[in-house]
Design a protein around this motif. Structure first.
Motif, PDB file in Angstrom:
ATOM      1  N   HIS A 150       0.835  -1.210   0.000  1.00 49.22           N
ATOM      2  CA  HIS A 150       0.000   0.000   0.000  1.00 49.22           C
ATOM      3  C   HIS A 150       0.867   1.258   0.000  1.00 49.22           C
ATOM      4  N   ASP A 151       1.882   1.309   0.862  1.00 47.19           N
ATOM      5  CA  ASP A 151       2.758   2.480   0.959  1.00 47.19           C
ATOM      6  C   ASP A 151       3.519   2.753  -0.333  1.00 47.19           C
ATOM      7  N   ASN A 152       3.755   1.701  -1.128  1.00 45.68           N
ATOM      8  CA  ASN A 152       4.511   1.857  -2.370  1.00 45.68           C
ATOM      9  C   ASN A 152       3.622   1.864  -3.618  1.00 45.68           C
ATOM     10  N   ASN A 153       2.318   2.028  -3.402  1.00 51.94           N
ATOM     11  CA  ASN A 153       1.357   2.152  -4.514  1.00 51.94           C
ATOM     12  C   ASN A 153       1.449   0.990  -5.498  1.00 51.94           C
ATOM     13  N   LEU A 154       1.463  -0.228  -4.961  1.00 49.34           N
ATOM     14  CA  LEU A 154       1.584  -1.420  -5.799  1.00 49.34           C
ATOM     15  C   LEU A 154       0.272  -2.201  -5.893  1.00 49.34           C
ATOM     16  N   ASN A 155      -0.869  -1.530  -5.663  1.00 46.97           N
ATOM     17  CA  ASN A 155      -2.149  -2.203  -5.869  1.00 46.97           C
ATOM     18  C   ASN A 155      -2.290  -2.558  -7.339  1.00 46.97           C
ATOM     19  N   ASP A 156      -2.977  -3.652  -7.618  1.00 46.74           N
ATOM     20  CA  ASP A 156      -3.222  -4.135  -8.978  1.00 46.74           C
ATOM     21  C   ASP A 156      -1.944  -4.601  -9.677  1.00 46.74           C
ATOM     22  N   VAL A 157      -0.930  -4.943  -8.893  1.00 39.77           N
ATOM     23  CA  VAL A 157       0.334  -5.458  -9.409  1.00 39.77           C
ATOM     24  C   VAL A 157       0.644  -6.753  -8.651  1.00 39.77           C
ATOM     25  N   ILE A 158       1.030  -7.790  -9.367  1.00 37.49           N
ATOM     26  CA  ILE A 158       1.485  -9.012  -8.709  1.00 37.49           C
ATOM     27  C   ILE A 158       2.901  -8.743  -8.208  1.00 37.49           C
ATOM     28  N   VAL A 159       3.097  -8.926  -6.911  1.00 38.82           N
ATOM     29  CA  VAL A 159       4.383  -8.643  -6.284  1.00 38.82           C
ATOM     30  C   VAL A 159       4.990  -9.954  -5.797  1.00 38.82           C
ATOM     31  N   GLU A 160       6.147 -10.307  -6.345  1.00 41.85           N
ATOM     32  CA  GLU A 160       6.913 -11.447  -5.837  1.00 41.85           C
ATOM     33  C   GLU A 160       7.861 -10.898  -4.781  1.00 41.85           C
ATOM     34  N   PHE A 161       7.831 -11.484  -3.593  1.00 46.10           N
ATOM     35  CA  PHE A 161       8.546 -10.902  -2.463  1.00 46.10           C
ATOM     36  C   PHE A 161       9.013 -11.968  -1.476  1.00 46.10           C
ATOM     37  N   ALA A 162       9.822 -11.522  -0.537  1.00 49.35           N
ATOM     38  CA  ALA A 162      10.145 -12.301   0.660  1.00 49.35           C
ATOM     39  C   ALA A 162      10.135 -11.331   1.831  1.00 49.35           C
ATOM     40  N   LEU A 163       9.719 -11.840   2.989  1.00 50.40           N
ATOM     41  CA  LEU A 163       9.686 -11.074   4.234  1.00 50.40           C
ATOM     42  C   LEU A 163      10.685 -11.708   5.200  1.00 50.40           C
ATOM     43  N   PHE A 164      11.496 -10.871   5.804  1.00 48.39           N
ATOM     44  CA  PHE A 164      12.530 -11.330   6.726  1.00 48.39           C
ATOM     45  C   PHE A 164      12.301 -10.746   8.118  1.00 48.39           C
ATOM     46  N   ASN A 165      12.928 -11.362   9.120  1.00 49.93           N
ATOM     47  CA  ASN A 165      12.792 -10.870  10.492  1.00 49.93           C
ATOM     48  C   ASN A 165      13.850  -9.836  10.840  1.00 49.93           C
ATOM     49  N   LYS A 166      14.601  -9.415   9.844  1.00 43.66           N
ATOM     50  CA  LYS A 166      15.584  -8.357  10.029  1.00 43.66           C
ATOM     51  C   LYS A 166      15.700  -7.575   8.725  1.00 43.66           C
ATOM     52  N   GLU A 167      16.314  -6.424   8.822  1.00 42.53           N
ATOM     53  CA  GLU A 167      16.469  -5.582   7.637  1.00 42.53           C
ATOM     54  C   GLU A 167      17.576  -6.125   6.740  1.00 42.53           C
ATOM     55  N   VAL A 168      17.260  -6.261   5.453  1.00 45.20           N
ATOM     56  CA  VAL A 168      18.188  -6.778   4.456  1.00 45.20           C
ATOM     57  C   VAL A 168      18.072  -5.922   3.201  1.00 45.20           C
ATOM     58  N   GLY A 169      18.919  -6.184   2.237  1.00 43.21           N
ATOM     59  CA  GLY A 169      18.809  -5.548   0.939  1.00 43.21           C
ATOM     60  C   GLY A 169      19.404  -4.157   0.884  1.00 43.21           C
ATOM     61  N   ILE A 170      19.283  -3.542  -0.292  1.00 43.95           N
ATOM     62  CA  ILE A 170      19.920  -2.250  -0.521  1.00 43.95           C
ATOM     63  C   ILE A 170      19.247  -1.114   0.233  1.00 43.95           C
TER      64      ILE A 170
END
Length: 184
Positions: A150-170
């Motif tokens: 919702h915060d990134n305005n990605l409604n109506d888009v299929i989002v492939e993702f992973a959720l982690f228990n810590k901060e990762v990525g760029i």
């Protein structure tokens, strides 16, 4: 938002400044560039994905010293830090789409070693429902994913993702976005 292929997906992820693992696209015979990417983004394991077509060859766990051996069969491919480096931290993986009318489509896995492809083949949750369905409360971190999308305005888009228990990525967030799809 219309996304027609994997290259447009990556461009959109970058343009929207979504969180992702360091990734770069290569073509055949760019071994020097591949070596430079690995030097600039050290990790134990990398993922290699065919970017020439949907459903192409995907390798989730390639040791750093084996990457150059594994890229021979690709003409257009990406290399990124593999989620397998965070197997002890992955909580949820898969794809989800929140439609503007409140419908939700989700195919998700709780397996910490699963890729998105694994989640689609053997999901723990495979839902077509609405955002008001109380079953969604049984999915760990689902509210975090909903807020991120919702915060990134990605409604109506299929989002492939992973959720982690810590901060990762760029972007140092708990959500990694692998791919966005609308028209492919």
């Amino acid at each position: 938002m219309i996304i027609k292929n994997k290259l447009e997906s990556l461009e959109t992820i970058n343009r929207l400044e979504l969180n992702r693992f360091p990734e770069q696209i290569f073509t055949a015979n760019e071994e020097t560039k591949v070596k430079q990417f690995i030097e600039n983004n050290p990790a134990e394991f990398y993922a290699i994905r065919d970017k020439s077509k949907a459903g192409g060859i995907f390798k989730l766990k390639v040791a750093a010293d084996k990457v150059l051996e594994e890229i021979d069969e690709y003409s257009l491919f990406s290399i990124n830090i593999s989620s397998i480096n965070y197997v002890n931290n992955q909580l949820l993986v898969g794809e989800v789409e929140f439609l503007s009318d409140g419908e939700v489509y989700a195919t998700l896995s709780l397996d910490p070693a699963a890729s998105v492809r694994d989640a689609l083949k053997k999901p723990d949750f495979n839902l077509k429902t609405t955002i008001f369905d109380k079953k969604l409360n049984n999915i760990p971190g689902f509210d975090y994913i909903y807020k991120y999308i919702h915060d990134n305005n990605l409604n109506d888009v299929i989002v492939e993702f992973a959720l982690f228990n810590k901060e990762v990525g760029i972007k140092k967030d708990k959500v990694i976005v692998y791919e966005l799809r609308t028209d492919y």
